[in-house]
Design a protein around this motif. Structure first.
Motif, PDB file in Angstrom:
ATOM      1  N   ALA A 100       5.308  14.996   0.414  1.00 32.12           N
ATOM      2  CA  ALA A 100       5.375  13.533   0.408  1.00 32.12           C
ATOM      3  C   ALA A 100       4.034  12.881   0.684  1.00 32.12           C
ATOM      4  N   LEU A 101       3.043  13.660   1.150  1.00 30.63           N
ATOM      5  CA  LEU A 101       1.720  13.101   1.410  1.00 30.63           C
ATOM      6  C   LEU A 101       0.709  13.464   0.316  1.00 30.63           C
ATOM      7  N   ARG A 102       1.153  14.156  -0.715  1.00 36.61           N
ATOM      8  CA  ARG A 102       0.242  14.501  -1.804  1.00 36.61           C
ATOM      9  C   ARG A 102      -0.253  13.255  -2.547  1.00 36.61           C
ATOM     10  N   PHE A 103       0.573  12.219  -2.599  1.00 38.43           N
ATOM     11  CA  PHE A 103       0.130  11.005  -3.286  1.00 38.43           C
ATOM     12  C   PHE A 103      -1.081  10.408  -2.590  1.00 38.43           C
ATOM     13  N   ARG A 104      -1.163  10.586  -1.285  1.00 36.76           N
ATOM     14  CA  ARG A 104      -2.306  10.078  -0.520  1.00 36.76           C
ATOM     15  C   ARG A 104      -3.572  10.849  -0.907  1.00 36.76           C
ATOM     16  N   THR A 204       6.099  18.002  -6.588  1.00 37.67           N
ATOM     17  CA  THR A 204       5.446  16.826  -6.024  1.00 37.67           C
ATOM     18  C   THR A 204       6.278  15.591  -6.318  1.00 37.67           C
ATOM     19  N   PRO A 205       6.748  14.882  -5.299  1.00 43.29           N
ATOM     20  CA  PRO A 205       7.526  13.663  -5.546  1.00 43.29           C
ATOM     21  C   PRO A 205       6.660  12.590  -6.195  1.00 43.29           C
ATOM     22  N   THR A 206       7.303  11.642  -6.846  1.00 38.32           N
ATOM     23  CA  THR A 206       6.566  10.478  -7.314  1.00 38.32           C
ATOM     24  C   THR A 206       6.080   9.681  -6.107  1.00 38.32           C
ATOM     25  N   GLU A 208       6.679   6.606  -5.430  1.00 39.24           N
ATOM     26  CA  GLU A 208       7.804   5.831  -4.901  1.00 39.24           C
ATOM     27  C   GLU A 208       8.718   6.718  -4.064  1.00 39.24           C
ATOM     28  N   GLU A 209       9.009   7.929  -4.559  1.00 45.50           N
ATOM     29  CA  GLU A 209       9.836   8.857  -3.792  1.00 45.50           C
ATOM     30  C   GLU A 209       9.152   9.253  -2.486  1.00 45.50           C
ATOM     31  N   SER A 210       7.839   9.454  -2.541  1.00 49.59           N
ATOM     32  CA  SER A 210       7.093   9.836  -1.346  1.00 49.59           C
ATOM     33  C   SER A 210       7.158   8.745  -0.293  1.00 49.59           C
ATOM     34  N   ARG A 211       6.978   7.514  -0.711  1.00 52.58           N
ATOM     35  CA  ARG A 211       7.013   6.408   0.249  1.00 52.58           C
ATOM     36  C   ARG A 211       8.403   6.240   0.853  1.00 52.58           C
ATOM     37  N   LEU A 212       9.433   6.549   0.066  1.00 50.27           N
ATOM     38  CA  LEU A 212      10.795   6.490   0.590  1.00 50.27           C
ATOM     39  C   LEU A 212      11.012   7.587   1.634  1.00 50.27           C
TER      40      LEU A 212
END
Length: 398
Positions: A100-104, A204-206, A208-212
């Motif tokens: 969930a932190l990969r988007f960061r 890897t979540p999207t 939006e999914e990661s922020r949720l």
């Protein structure tokens, strides 16, 4: 019709959500450690070691005396329960949150800081060379990577170009930390060699999914909160976190509530415990997740708190590295602590009673907690220095 909570109810919910009110006399196992890390999501890391490093204290405050080697093992050895990355700040984070932190990390790749941007333009080969060294010989500290220690002019940290590059690779997720050595230096390694296989190979979540996912975890860790406090927990974008909050409300995981005395909209994690009473003591470090959001601390407990180490000495009110004393359902005192390891003494450099706290009871329970903490740190004596409103009473009891 929304539920209305009193401020006392909100405090109890917040304390229970943060893991307070548990038995602090039981032996602490890896299972118990993992439970607290999962509940909180993160233990903030800081290099200051005036008493004990910040990431060790949250477990002590909630579970009592434990072997710090247990937490070292959780972050330094397989199967890892925690990994280092940026949560609220630099943190040891529940390893299950890594996807969930990969988007960061992906966002950071597109925005290198100025010094790293210069290196990417002038020495693009450095990234490949540094990565190759770690891939071949890791885990390695920055000092162990072969380099000529070229210092970056004007760098506030005075990092070498290799250290800057290692931190860049860490931030963008190409490298991670295999733990810290005894000098508290990060040991860089490849994520595939550090993360549990199930985590590393997880989709890897999207974004939006990661922020949720992060909003859900923060809501459970807070219990009751405002939208701003929810975003601050993992230091996420407020607008995007509010969108995630709306999804949690729609799913019934979070419900709007009113809290008497709060001037902002409030929300409750629907599964949060709502204890009628919270009992026990704990000394809370400045970077503990109960208190690292100073606005949340003031709103929930009515306590205004600023860390002295970032304040010029002449302007400090309560001391350099001040711990808050949680006593049952309130913050009853604050103490400036220092571990003088050369003389085996826990120095209480100043001690202060919070407004409305009962002095005699607070002093007696705080002295007992200070002795317990000294024992945990392997210190033989507690010394109360004559500074602060609570010092005379503490000194008579110590």
């Amino acid at each position: 019709m929304s539920v209305t909570l009193t401020t006392a109810q909100a405090r109890r919910i917040a304390l229970a959500a943060q893991g307070f009110g548990k038995n602090r006399d039981a032996a602490v196992t890896m299972r118990g450690l993992s439970s607290v890390l999962s509940r909180l999501g993160q233990f903030q890391i800081d290099s200051v070691n005036v008493c004990v490093r910040a990431h060790y204290q949250p477990l002590y405050a909630r579970l009592g005396a434990y072997d710090r080697a247990l937490l070292d093992r959780a972050g330094n050895a397989a199967p890892r329960r925690g990994y280092e990355y940026w949560g609220h700040a630099a943190c040891l984070i529940d390893v299950n949150l890594e996807p969930a932190l990969r988007f960061r990390a992906q966002a950071s790749r597109a925005k290198p800081w100025s010094e790293m941007g210069r290196l990417l333009e002038t020495k693009p080969e450095l990234v490949d060379k540094v990565y190759a060294q770690v891939a071949e010989r890791g885990p390695l500290t920055a000092r162990e990577v072969e380099h000529d220690q070229v210092r970056s002019p004007g760098s506030w940290w005075n990092w070498s170009e290799v250290k800057t590059t290692l931190e860049w690779l860490f931030v963008i997720g190409e490298l991670t930390s295999a733990g810290r050595n005894t000098q508290f230096e990060r040991r860089y390694d490849l994520p595939a060699r550090v993360l549990p296989a199930a985590v590393f190979n997880a989709p890897t979540p999207t974004e939006e999914e990661s922020r949720l996912i992060l909003a859900r975890r923060a809501a459970a860790a807070l219990g009751v909160f405002t939208p701003a406090w929810l975003a601050e927990y993992f230091y996420t974008d407020r607008a995007a976190t509010t969108a995630a909050l709306n999804q949690l409300v729609a799913s019934g995981e979070v419900e709007p509530v009113s809290v008497r005395g709060w001037d902002k909209p409030a929300f409750l994690w629907a599964a949060a415990a709502r204890p009628r009473k919270v009992s026990g003591e704990g000394l809370v470090a400045p970077f503990d997740s109960l208190v690292f959001d100073r606005d949340r601390l003031a709103g929930t407990f009515g306590v205004h708190y600023r860390i002295g180490l970032y304040t010029p000495k002449a302007d400090r009110v309560h001391g350099y590295y001040v711990y808050l004393f949680v006593m049952d359902e309130r913050i009853a005192a604050r103490v400036d602590l220092k571990a003088d390891r050369s003389t085996s003494r826990l120095l209480v450099q100043s001690s202060w009673l919070e407004d409305g706290a009962p002095e005699a009871e607070t002093a007696a329970r705080l002295v007992a907690e200070l002795r317990r903490m000294a024992d945990w740190l392997g210190l033989a004596e507690v010394v109360i220095e004559p500074a602060g409103s609570l010092a005379p009473t503490l000194a008579r009891l110590a």
